[in-house]
Design a protein around this motif. Structure first.
Motif, PDB file in Angstrom:
ATOM      1  N   PRO A   4      65.069 -10.608 -17.730  1.00  0.00           N
ATOM      2  CA  PRO A   4      65.192 -12.065 -17.780  1.00  0.00           C
ATOM      3  C   PRO A   4      66.518 -12.570 -17.203  1.00  0.00           C
ATOM      4  O   PRO A   4      67.581 -12.051 -17.529  1.00  0.00           O
ATOM      5  N   HIS A   5      66.407 -13.564 -16.357  1.00  0.00           N
ATOM      6  CA  HIS A   5      67.576 -14.166 -15.725  1.00  0.00           C
ATOM      7  C   HIS A   5      67.192 -15.553 -15.223  1.00  0.00           C
ATOM      8  O   HIS A   5      66.053 -15.976 -15.351  1.00  0.00           O
ATOM      9  N   ARG A   6      68.149 -16.254 -14.650  1.00  0.00           N
ATOM     10  CA  ARG A   6      67.899 -17.587 -14.098  1.00  0.00           C
ATOM     11  C   ARG A   6      68.541 -17.702 -12.726  1.00  0.00           C
ATOM     12  O   ARG A   6      69.422 -16.927 -12.370  1.00  0.00           O
ATOM     13  N   HIS A   7      68.118 -18.712 -11.958  1.00  0.00           N
ATOM     14  CA  HIS A   7      68.759 -19.067 -10.701  1.00  0.00           C
ATOM     15  C   HIS A   7      69.197 -20.518 -10.810  1.00  0.00           C
ATOM     16  O   HIS A   7      68.386 -21.401 -11.090  1.00  0.00           O
ATOM     17  N   GLY A   8      70.478 -20.770 -10.584  1.00  0.00           N
ATOM     18  CA  GLY A   8      70.996 -22.117 -10.765  1.00  0.00           C
ATOM     19  C   GLY A   8      70.415 -23.138  -9.822  1.00  0.00           C
ATOM     20  O   GLY A   8      70.132 -24.269 -10.204  1.00  0.00           O
ATOM     21  N   ASP A   9      70.217 -22.780  -8.558  1.00  0.00           N
ATOM     22  CA  ASP A   9      69.752 -23.773  -7.590  1.00  0.00           C
ATOM     23  C   ASP A   9      68.712 -23.190  -6.641  1.00  0.00           C
ATOM     24  O   ASP A   9      68.615 -23.565  -5.479  1.00  0.00           O
TER      25      ASP A   9
ATOM     26  N   ASN B  21      80.320 -30.728 -16.169  1.00  0.00           N
ATOM     27  CA  ASN B  21      80.867 -29.381 -15.971  1.00  0.00           C
ATOM     28  C   ASN B  21      80.282 -28.397 -16.968  1.00  0.00           C
ATOM     29  O   ASN B  21      79.941 -27.260 -16.615  1.00  0.00           O
ATOM     30  N   ALA B  22      80.146 -28.826 -18.212  1.00  0.00           N
ATOM     31  CA  ALA B  22      79.579 -27.952 -19.245  1.00  0.00           C
ATOM     32  C   ALA B  22      78.136 -27.588 -18.915  1.00  0.00           C
ATOM     33  O   ALA B  22      77.721 -26.432 -19.083  1.00  0.00           O
ATOM     34  N   LEU B  23      77.358 -28.567 -18.445  1.00  0.00           N
ATOM     35  CA  LEU B  23      75.969 -28.304 -18.077  1.00  0.00           C
ATOM     36  C   LEU B  23      75.892 -27.318 -16.917  1.00  0.00           C
ATOM     37  O   LEU B  23      75.070 -26.397 -16.913  1.00  0.00           O
ATOM     38  N   CYS B  24      76.740 -27.523 -15.908  1.00  0.00           N
ATOM     39  CA  CYS B  24      76.724 -26.638 -14.745  1.00  0.00           C
ATOM     40  C   CYS B  24      77.074 -25.208 -15.150  1.00  0.00           C
ATOM     41  O   CYS B  24      76.435 -24.248 -14.701  1.00  0.00           O
ATOM     42  N   ARG B  25      78.070 -25.068 -16.015  1.00  0.00           N
ATOM     43  CA  ARG B  25      78.463 -23.726 -16.446  1.00  0.00           C
ATOM     44  C   ARG B  25      77.381 -23.074 -17.306  1.00  0.00           C
ATOM     45  O   ARG B  25      77.100 -21.880 -17.176  1.00  0.00           O
ATOM     46  N   ARG B  26      76.754 -23.871 -18.177  1.00  0.00           N
ATOM     47  CA  ARG B  26      75.740 -23.314 -19.069  1.00  0.00           C
ATOM     48  C   ARG B  26      74.465 -22.940 -18.330  1.00  0.00           C
ATOM     49  O   ARG B  26      73.883 -21.877 -18.571  1.00  0.00           O
ATOM     50  N   LEU B  27      74.022 -23.784 -17.402  1.00  0.00           N
ATOM     51  CA  LEU B  27      72.721 -23.583 -16.770  1.00  0.00           C
ATOM     52  C   LEU B  27      72.794 -22.925 -15.394  1.00  0.00           C
ATOM     53  O   LEU B  27      71.841 -22.280 -14.967  1.00  0.00           O
ATOM     54  N   ALA B  28      73.905 -23.107 -14.690  1.00  0.00           N
ATOM     55  CA  ALA B  28      74.023 -22.538 -13.345  1.00  0.00           C
ATOM     56  C   ALA B  28      75.096 -21.464 -13.252  1.00  0.00           C
ATOM     57  O   ALA B  28      75.222 -20.809 -12.223  1.00  0.00           O
ATOM     58  N   GLY B  29      75.875 -21.287 -14.322  1.00  0.00           N
ATOM     59  CA  GLY B  29      76.873 -20.235 -14.326  1.00  0.00           C
ATOM     60  C   GLY B  29      78.098 -20.538 -13.483  1.00  0.00           C
ATOM     61  O   GLY B  29      78.912 -19.653 -13.226  1.00  0.00           O
ATOM     62  N   GLN B  30      78.253 -21.793 -13.035  1.00  0.00           N
ATOM     63  CA  GLN B  30      79.389 -22.192 -12.208  1.00  0.00           C
ATOM     64  C   GLN B  30      79.804 -23.606 -12.578  1.00  0.00           C
ATOM     65  O   GLN B  30      79.009 -24.371 -13.126  1.00  0.00           O
TER      66      GLN B  30
END
Length: 289
Positions: free
Chosen positions: A45-50, A221-230
Motif C-alpha cells: 500500500p502506497h499513494r501518489h501525490g499528483d 502546507n500541512a495537507l500537502c505534507r500529509r497527502l503528497a509527502g512534500q
C-alpha cells in the motif's frame, strides 16, 4: 483506516522510487511485470501525490486494493486509481498487462476537453468483449511511449484521450457504481494542483493558493505534507522544474528563453534553481538527453 495509519503510508512518484519524476514526460507506461517482479509480485500500500494511474490486467490473476476496496481479478479488467488514493496490488507471475501513470496536470487538461472527469473516481471494470479494443489501445500507448518519433507527444495524448473516453462511457453505463467521495483535504489538494497548473509560471506565493482555496497557508502546507509527502513550495518548484525539463528536451529554445518563458527574473536565477533541483545545469541536462 485511521489517520495515523494513513499518515504512515508512503508517497511515491513511481512505486519504490522516492526521486522526482524521472522524465520530462507527463506520462509513464510500463508492463505490470516490469516493476512488480522487482517486488516479488506484491506492491505494498502506497499513494501518489499528483499521479493518476490506470492499470490494465490482460491475463493472469491480480488482487487490486484501492482505498480498502479489494477486487480479485481473474479476467481482463481495467482499474482506475485516482491521485492520493491508498492502493496496493498482488499479481500472479504470469500476469500480462500495463500500468499507465499520468501526471495530474495532463489528466486535468484532457478531462477539461472531454468535459468529464472519468479518472477522478476509483473503479474496476471487467472488459469482456471489449478486451481486444482495450488491449490494442494499451499496446499502442506502450509502443509510442517506448519509441520516440515525430509527433510522439501528440499521438500519446490522442491515445490517452481515447482511453479516457472509453472509461467515461463505461462508468456512465455501470448502474449502481459507488463513487468514492474524497475527503475535504483531498479536495483541497486536487484544487491546489489545478490552480498550480494555471499559475505556476507566475511564481505565486503559497499564500495566494491558500487564499484561493479559502484556507491558511499553514493548513495548505500541512495537507500537502500529509497527502503528497512534500510541502506546497516543493510541489510548486517541482512543477516549474518539470516544465523546464520538457522545454529543454522538446523545444529549441535557448536556456535564456526557457528562463523567460517560466517567469524567472533572470537566467542566472533560473540556472541556480534548476541545478538545485536536478544537480546539473540546464545546459548540461540538455546535452545528456
Amino acid at each position: 483506516m485511521t489517520k495515523a495509519v494513513i499518515n504512515s503510508v508512503p508517497v511515491f512518484k513511481l512505486y519504490g522510487e522516492t526521486a522526482a519524476w524521472p522524465t520530462p514526460d507527463l506520462i509513464h507506461c510500463e508492463s505490470i511485470a516490469e516493476r512488480s517482479r522487482l517486488h516479488d509480485w506484491q506492491i505494498k500500500p502506497h499513494r501518489h501525490g499528483d499521479l493518476v494511474q490506470v492499470l490494465y490486467v490482460g491475463a493472469g490473476l491480480a488482487e487490486l486494493e484501492v482505498e480498502g476496496q479489494v477486487n480479485r481479478v481473474s479476467q481482463a479488467s481495467l482499474q482506475v486509481v485516482p491521485a492520493l488514493s491508498v492502493h496496493g496490488f498482488g499479481f500472479s507471475e504470469d500476469v500480462q498487462g500495463y500500468i499507465l501513470s499520468l501526471a495530474q496536470p495532463l489528466v486535468d487538461m484532457l478531462s477539461t476537453a472531454l468535459e468529464s472527469t472519468p479518472l477522478a473516481t476509483a473503479a474496476c471494470y471487467e472488459l469482456g468483449s471489449q478486451r481486444g479494443d482495450v488491449n490494442a489501445l494499451f499496446e499502442s500507448i506502450a509502443q509510442e511511449y517506448s519509441e520516440p518519433a515525430l509527433g510522439r507527444e501528440v499521438m500519446l495524448q490522442s491515445l490517452i484521450s481515447a482511453l479516457l473516453v472509453w472509461v467515461a462511457r463505461r462508468s456512465q453505463a455501470v448502474d449502481g457504481n459507488e463513487a468514492q467521495i474524497p475527503d475535504r483535504g483531498r479536495e483541497h489538494l486536487q484544487r491546489f494542483t489545478h490552480l498550480l497548473e494555471i499559475h505556476y509560471r507566475a511564481h505565486r506565493p503559497i499564500e495566494f493558493y491558500a487564499s484561493e482555496l479559502g484556507i491558511s497557508a499553514a493548513h495548505l502546507n500541512a495537507l500537502c505534507r500529509r497527502l503528497a509527502g512534500q510541502s506546497a513550495l516543493q510541489l510548486i518548484n517541482q512543477r516549474l522544474l518539470l516544465e523546464a525539463k520538457r522545454s529543454l528536451v522538446y523545444t529549441a529554445m535557448t536556456v535564456n528563453q526557457v528562463s523567460d518563458s517560466l517567469g524567472f527574473s533572470e537566467p542566472a536565477y533560473f540556472s541556480r534553481f534548476f541545478k538545485r533541483g536536478c544537480g546539473i545545469t540546464p545546459k548540461a541536462f540538455r546535452l545528456q538527453r
